[in-house]
Scaffold this motif. Structure first.
Motif, mmCIF file in Angstrom:
data_model
loop_
_atom_site.group_PDB
_atom_site.id
_atom_site.type_symbol
_atom_site.label_atom_id
_atom_site.label_comp_id
_atom_site.label_asym_id
_atom_site.label_seq_id
_atom_site.Cartn_x
_atom_site.Cartn_y
_atom_site.Cartn_z
ATOM 1 N N THR A 12 0.923 -1.065 -0.112
ATOM 2 C CA THR A 12 0.080 0.019 -0.007
ATOM 3 C C THR A 12 0.719 1.248 -0.033
ATOM 4 O O THR A 12 1.868 1.269 0.438
ATOM 5 N N GLN A 13 0.293 2.170 -0.823
ATOM 6 C CA GLN A 13 1.371 3.285 -0.918
ATOM 7 C C GLN A 13 0.424 4.633 -0.578
ATOM 8 O O GLN A 13 -0.663 4.797 -0.743
ATOM 9 N N VAL A 14 1.189 5.629 -0.014
ATOM 10 C CA VAL A 14 0.443 6.846 0.255
ATOM 11 C C VAL A 14 1.271 7.910 -0.733
ATOM 12 O O VAL A 14 2.226 8.145 -0.611
ATOM 13 N N SER A 15 0.268 8.675 -1.409
ATOM 14 C CA SER A 15 0.712 9.550 -2.267
ATOM 15 C C SER A 15 1.134 10.927 -1.722
ATOM 16 O O SER A 15 0.046 11.408 -0.929
ATOM 17 N N LEU A 18 -0.297 15.350 -6.005
ATOM 18 C CA LEU A 18 -1.132 14.934 -6.955
ATOM 19 C C LEU A 18 -0.190 14.538 -8.033
ATOM 20 O O LEU A 18 -0.869 13.416 -8.835
ATOM 21 N N GLU A 19 0.876 14.950 -8.269
ATOM 22 C CA GLU A 19 1.698 14.383 -9.417
ATOM 23 C C GLU A 19 2.220 12.978 -9.051
ATOM 24 O O GLU A 19 2.006 12.126 -10.091
ATOM 25 N N GLU A 20 2.531 12.404 -7.864
ATOM 26 C CA GLU A 20 2.768 11.257 -7.713
ATOM 27 C C GLU A 20 1.391 10.391 -7.645
ATOM 28 O O GLU A 20 1.597 9.301 -8.506
ATOM 29 N N ALA A 21 0.188 10.802 -7.210
ATOM 30 C CA ALA A 21 -0.835 10.058 -7.495
ATOM 31 C C ALA A 21 -1.171 9.754 -9.000
ATOM 32 O O ALA A 21 -1.585 8.734 -9.540
ATOM 33 N N ARG A 22 -0.849 11.004 -9.895
ATOM 34 C CA ARG A 22 -1.007 10.988 -11.325
ATOM 35 C C ARG A 22 -0.355 9.876 -11.913
ATOM 36 O O ARG A 22 -0.421 8.889 -12.816
ATOM 37 N N LYS A 23 1.126 9.886 -11.483
ATOM 38 C CA LYS A 23 2.163 8.681 -12.068
ATOM 39 C C LYS A 23 1.732 7.394 -11.705
ATOM 40 O O LYS A 23 1.671 6.416 -12.502
ATOM 41 N N ARG A 24 1.171 7.040 -10.421
ATOM 42 C CA ARG A 24 0.765 5.915 -10.196
ATOM 43 C C ARG A 24 -0.335 5.442 -10.869
ATOM 44 O O ARG A 24 -0.848 4.241 -11.397
ATOM 45 N N LEU A 69 -6.200 13.534 -2.305
ATOM 46 C CA LEU A 69 -5.256 12.577 -2.368
ATOM 47 C C LEU A 69 -5.767 11.277 -1.744
ATOM 48 O O LEU A 69 -5.725 10.129 -2.308
ATOM 49 N N ALA A 70 -6.365 11.403 -0.538
ATOM 50 C CA ALA A 70 -7.009 10.189 0.234
ATOM 51 C C ALA A 70 -7.884 9.474 -0.847
ATOM 52 O O ALA A 70 -7.895 8.012 -0.643
ATOM 53 N N VAL A 71 -8.670 10.033 -1.510
ATOM 54 C CA VAL A 71 -9.498 9.602 -2.589
ATOM 55 C C VAL A 71 -8.885 8.581 -3.719
ATOM 56 O O VAL A 71 -9.102 7.651 -3.952
ATOM 57 N N LEU A 72 -7.903 9.479 -3.973
ATOM 58 C CA LEU A 72 -7.191 8.867 -5.253
ATOM 59 C C LEU A 72 -6.335 7.692 -4.667
ATOM 60 O O LEU A 72 -6.482 6.773 -5.566
ATOM 61 N N ASP A 73 -5.918 7.654 -3.507
ATOM 62 C CA ASP A 73 -5.008 6.572 -3.130
ATOM 63 C C ASP A 73 -5.910 5.354 -2.896
ATOM 64 O O ASP A 73 -5.558 4.165 -3.283
ATOM 65 N N LEU A 74 -7.204 5.574 -2.400
ATOM 66 C CA LEU A 74 -8.104 4.486 -2.042
ATOM 67 C C LEU A 74 -8.312 4.057 -3.431
ATOM 68 O O LEU A 74 -8.459 2.806 -3.742
ATOM 69 N N LEU A 75 -8.817 4.718 -4.462
ATOM 70 C CA LEU A 75 -9.183 4.248 -6.079
ATOM 71 C C LEU A 75 -7.945 3.507 -6.490
ATOM 72 O O LEU A 75 -7.941 2.569 -7.122
ATOM 73 N N LEU A 76 -6.863 4.023 -6.171
ATOM 74 C CA LEU A 76 -5.761 3.506 -6.763
ATOM 75 C C LEU A 76 -5.516 1.832 -6.064
ATOM 76 O O LEU A 76 -5.078 0.867 -6.731
#
Length: 127
Positions: A12-15, A18-24, A69-76
């Motif tokens: 599990t990763q935490v972004s 937003l750029e890091e989340a976009r890359k993931r 970011l929390a929502v993005l991490d969960l979706l990822l």
């Protein structure tokens, strides 16, 4: 093919941005996109890889506007789990075909009378 549970597992990763989340998200999208032909052959789907890729793209496009970011991490996390389950053949064909169910569903009734008639017809289906 032997199933190796940890084959596609990731921690599990935490972004941090937003750029890091976009890359993931881009990496996950690429994994799905490249695996579309394999998914179609593993599950013997009568859907061509191009249609599978279009569906994958539409699923990713639905969440494009999210900035939390929390929502993005969960979706990822959920997306990565879905990918692992799909590629390890832990799903059944109906679970994959559910992705295409919304396109095959009849249109929803809009007006009062159309909704009334639709609900009445559903009640008669069991008779």
């Amino acid at each position: 093919m032997t199933t190796i549970p940890a084959r596609l597992a990731q921690s599990t990763q935490v972004s941090k941005s937003l750029e890091e989340a976009r890359k993931r998200a881009t990496a996950l999208y690429r994994d799905y996109y490249r695996s579309a032909p394999e998914i179609c052959s593993l599950y013997a789907l009568d859907v061509p890889p191009s249609v599978m890729r279009a569906k994958i793209r539409s699923k990713f496009e639905q969440n494009r506007h999210i900035q939390d970011l929390a929502v993005l991490d969960l979706l990822l996390l959920k997306g990565r789990q879905e990918y692992q389950e799909t590629m390890n053949v832990w799903k059944q064909v109906p679970q994959l075909m559910k992705w295409f169910a919304e396109e095959e569903a009849p249109p929803k009734p809009e007006g009062f009378l159309q909704k009334f008639y639709a609900s009445r017809d559903e009640g008669r289906a069991g008779v």
